[in-house]
Motif scaffolding. Structure first.
Motif, PDB file in Angstrom:
ATOM      1  N   ASP A  18       0.903  -1.133   0.007  1.00  0.00           N
ATOM      2  CA  ASP A  18      -0.151   0.082   0.072  1.00  0.00           C
ATOM      3  C   ASP A  18       1.011   1.307  -0.092  1.00  0.00           C
ATOM      4  O   ASP A  18       0.378   2.124  -0.780  1.00  0.00           O
ATOM      5  CB  ASP A  18      -0.908   0.034   1.320  1.00  0.00           C
ATOM      6  N   TRP A  19       2.121   1.116   0.688  1.00  0.00           N
ATOM      7  CA  TRP A  19       2.910   2.298   0.920  1.00  0.00           C
ATOM      8  C   TRP A  19       3.580   2.737  -0.549  1.00  0.00           C
ATOM      9  O   TRP A  19       3.750   3.713  -0.818  1.00  0.00           O
ATOM     10  CB  TRP A  19       3.753   2.217   1.966  1.00  0.00           C
ATOM     11  N   ARG A  20       3.813   1.466  -1.197  1.00  0.00           N
ATOM     12  CA  ARG A  20       4.438   1.750  -2.511  1.00  0.00           C
ATOM     13  C   ARG A  20       3.343   2.470  -3.483  1.00  0.00           C
ATOM     14  O   ARG A  20       3.725   3.264  -4.568  1.00  0.00           O
ATOM     15  CB  ARG A  20       4.684   0.510  -3.222  1.00  0.00           C
ATOM     16  N   LEU A  21       2.197   2.092  -3.274  1.00  0.00           N
ATOM     17  CA  LEU A  21       1.094   2.644  -4.176  1.00  0.00           C
ATOM     18  C   LEU A  21       0.979   4.144  -3.728  1.00  0.00           C
ATOM     19  O   LEU A  21       0.793   4.934  -4.814  1.00  0.00           O
ATOM     20  CB  LEU A  21      -0.245   2.116  -3.913  1.00  0.00           C
ATOM     21  N   TRP A  22       1.153   4.561  -2.450  1.00  0.00           N
ATOM     22  CA  TRP A  22       0.955   5.981  -2.067  1.00  0.00           C
ATOM     23  C   TRP A  22       2.098   6.698  -2.575  1.00  0.00           C
ATOM     24  O   TRP A  22       1.869   7.817  -3.010  1.00  0.00           O
ATOM     25  CB  TRP A  22       0.887   6.185  -0.558  1.00  0.00           C
ATOM     26  N   GLN A  23       3.355   6.010  -2.541  1.00  0.00           N
ATOM     27  CA  GLN A  23       4.536   6.864  -3.130  1.00  0.00           C
ATOM     28  C   GLN A  23       4.098   7.306  -4.642  1.00  0.00           C
ATOM     29  O   GLN A  23       4.677   8.224  -5.162  1.00  0.00           O
ATOM     30  CB  GLN A  23       5.619   6.042  -2.829  1.00  0.00           C
ATOM     31  N   GLU A  24       3.716   5.990  -5.548  1.00  0.00           N
ATOM     32  CA  GLU A  24       3.454   6.410  -6.944  1.00  0.00           C
ATOM     33  C   GLU A  24       2.385   7.608  -7.048  1.00  0.00           C
ATOM     34  O   GLU A  24       2.432   8.235  -7.814  1.00  0.00           O
ATOM     35  CB  GLU A  24       2.657   5.112  -7.397  1.00  0.00           C
ATOM     36  N   LEU A  25       1.465   7.579  -5.966  1.00  0.00           N
ATOM     37  CA  LEU A  25       0.276   8.645  -5.932  1.00  0.00           C
ATOM     38  C   LEU A  25       1.000  10.052  -5.874  1.00  0.00           C
ATOM     39  O   LEU A  25       0.776  10.820  -6.643  1.00  0.00           O
ATOM     40  CB  LEU A  25      -0.820   8.345  -4.726  1.00  0.00           C
ATOM     41  N   TRP A  26       1.861  10.051  -5.031  1.00  0.00           N
ATOM     42  CA  TRP A  26       2.567  11.192  -4.452  1.00  0.00           C
ATOM     43  C   TRP A  26       3.166  11.750  -5.909  1.00  0.00           C
ATOM     44  O   TRP A  26       3.022  13.066  -6.058  1.00  0.00           O
ATOM     45  CB  TRP A  26       3.343  11.230  -3.334  1.00  0.00           C
ATOM     46  N   VAL A  27       3.940  11.152  -6.654  1.00  0.00           N
ATOM     47  CA  VAL A  27       4.912  11.416  -7.514  1.00  0.00           C
ATOM     48  C   VAL A  27       4.070  11.836  -8.661  1.00  0.00           C
ATOM     49  O   VAL A  27       4.217  12.941  -9.247  1.00  0.00           O
ATOM     50  CB  VAL A  27       5.740  10.090  -8.154  1.00  0.00           C
ATOM     51  N   ARG A  28       2.877  10.951  -8.977  1.00  0.00           N
ATOM     52  CA  ARG A  28       2.030  11.265 -10.186  1.00  0.00           C
ATOM     53  C   ARG A  28       1.248  12.720  -9.944  1.00  0.00           C
ATOM     54  O   ARG A  28       1.041  13.596 -10.875  1.00  0.00           O
ATOM     55  CB  ARG A  28       1.071  10.367 -10.354  1.00  0.00           C
ATOM     56  N   ALA A  29       0.738  13.041  -8.567  1.00  0.00           N
ATOM     57  CA  ALA A  29      -0.085  13.927  -8.142  1.00  0.00           C
ATOM     58  C   ALA A  29       0.906  15.216  -8.319  1.00  0.00           C
ATOM     59  O   ALA A  29       0.264  16.575  -8.518  1.00  0.00           O
ATOM     60  CB  ALA A  29      -0.375  13.953  -6.697  1.00  0.00           C
ATOM     61  N   LEU A  30       2.053  15.161  -8.446  1.00  0.00           N
ATOM     62  CA  LEU A  30       2.848  16.526  -8.657  1.00  0.00           C
ATOM     63  C   LEU A  30       2.990  16.886 -10.204  1.00  0.00           C
ATOM     64  O   LEU A  30       3.349  17.870 -10.431  1.00  0.00           O
ATOM     65  CB  LEU A  30       4.555  16.362  -8.341  1.00  0.00           C
ATOM     66  N   ARG A  31       2.567  16.086 -11.091  1.00  0.00           N
ATOM     67  CA  ARG A  31       2.655  16.057 -12.450  1.00  0.00           C
ATOM     68  C   ARG A  31       1.224  16.328 -13.032  1.00  0.00           C
ATOM     69  O   ARG A  31       1.196  16.883 -14.232  1.00  0.00           O
ATOM     70  CB  ARG A  31       3.466  15.359 -13.247  1.00  0.00           C
ATOM     71  N   ASP A  32       0.315  15.918 -12.263  1.00  0.00           N
ATOM     72  CA  ASP A  32      -1.089  15.679 -12.917  1.00  0.00           C
ATOM     73  C   ASP A  32      -2.067  16.159 -12.189  1.00  0.00           C
ATOM     74  O   ASP A  32      -2.131  15.782 -11.043  1.00  0.00           O
ATOM     75  CB  ASP A  32      -1.250  14.116 -13.224  1.00  0.00           C
TER      76      ASP A  32
END
Length: 203
Positions: free
Chosen positions: A102-116
């Motif tokens: 789940d934490w890996r998913l959250w980290q993916e979310l944070w990175v994508r949220a910075l660009r989208d």
């Protein structure tokens, strides 16, 4: 098997496969075909349920959070409020293999949220759900007389912020931070605000 049950089962398998794949290789590298193969469905069936990668990603994040919440609150009506709150705290940190994913998913979310922008809005909405989850547990404890009254929203914000900070260090395998230390540190803030013992309750 009824059609609705089959449909729900198919979506469950797809979302579970998506969570695993995104956590393993990252959203930017994921392809719909990979998820379909992992879920044991055709690409056409996957597109029937989720027409874009972005929709699959957001649904997978929501699915992951919902499953965690159901497990934590399974006996919220009978268990002590402090036990439920301690469970929530443990679920906010990478305390086992499932939560590590789940934490890996959250980290993916944070990175994508910075660009989208749409992902940023989705991430903010998910944080609002987490905030409501923590604050709801605190309010139940206050209403039952188990907790000392406090500023609930302020405490929930603090708990989420500390959990994020410690969680990142744990995911990095930072030798300065252990899971036990992280749990104890966050719980001390909770205990001080709610008039509870400083020892994290056992489940």
């Amino acid at each position: 098997m009824p059609t609705k049950v089959r449909t729900a089962d198919t979506r469950e398998r797809i979302l579970t496969a998506a969570c695993e794949a995104i956590a393993e290789i990252g959203f930017e590298k994921i392809r719909m075909r990979m998820v379909a193969e992992r879920a044991g469905v055709s690409t056409a069936l996957l597109h029937y349920h989720f027409d874009t990668r972005e929709k699959l990603f957001t649904e997978a994040m929501a699915h992951s959070f919902a499953n965690t919440a159901v497990d934590v609150e399974r006996d919220a009506g009978t268990a002590p409020a402090a036990v439920i709150l301690a469970r929530i705290l443990r679920s906010l940190l990478p305390t086992d293999a499932v939560l590590h994913q789940d934490w890996r998913l959250w980290q993916e979310l944070w990175v994508r949220a910075l660009r989208d922008e749409s992902t940023r809005v989705f991430a903010v909405d998910l944080y609002a759900e987490l905030h409501a989850w923590v604050s709801g547990a605190v309010r139940r404890g206050i209403e039952s007389g188990e907790f000392t009254p406090t500023d609930v929203d302020e405490l929930a914000t603090l708990v989420l912020s500390l959990s994020d900070g410690y969680g990142i260090r744990l995911m990095l395998r930072d030798p300065m931070v252990t899971l036990d230390k992280a749990l104890a540190s966050i719980w001390r803030h909770i205990a001080g605000a709610l008039g509870l013992p400083e020892t994290v309750p056992a489940d």
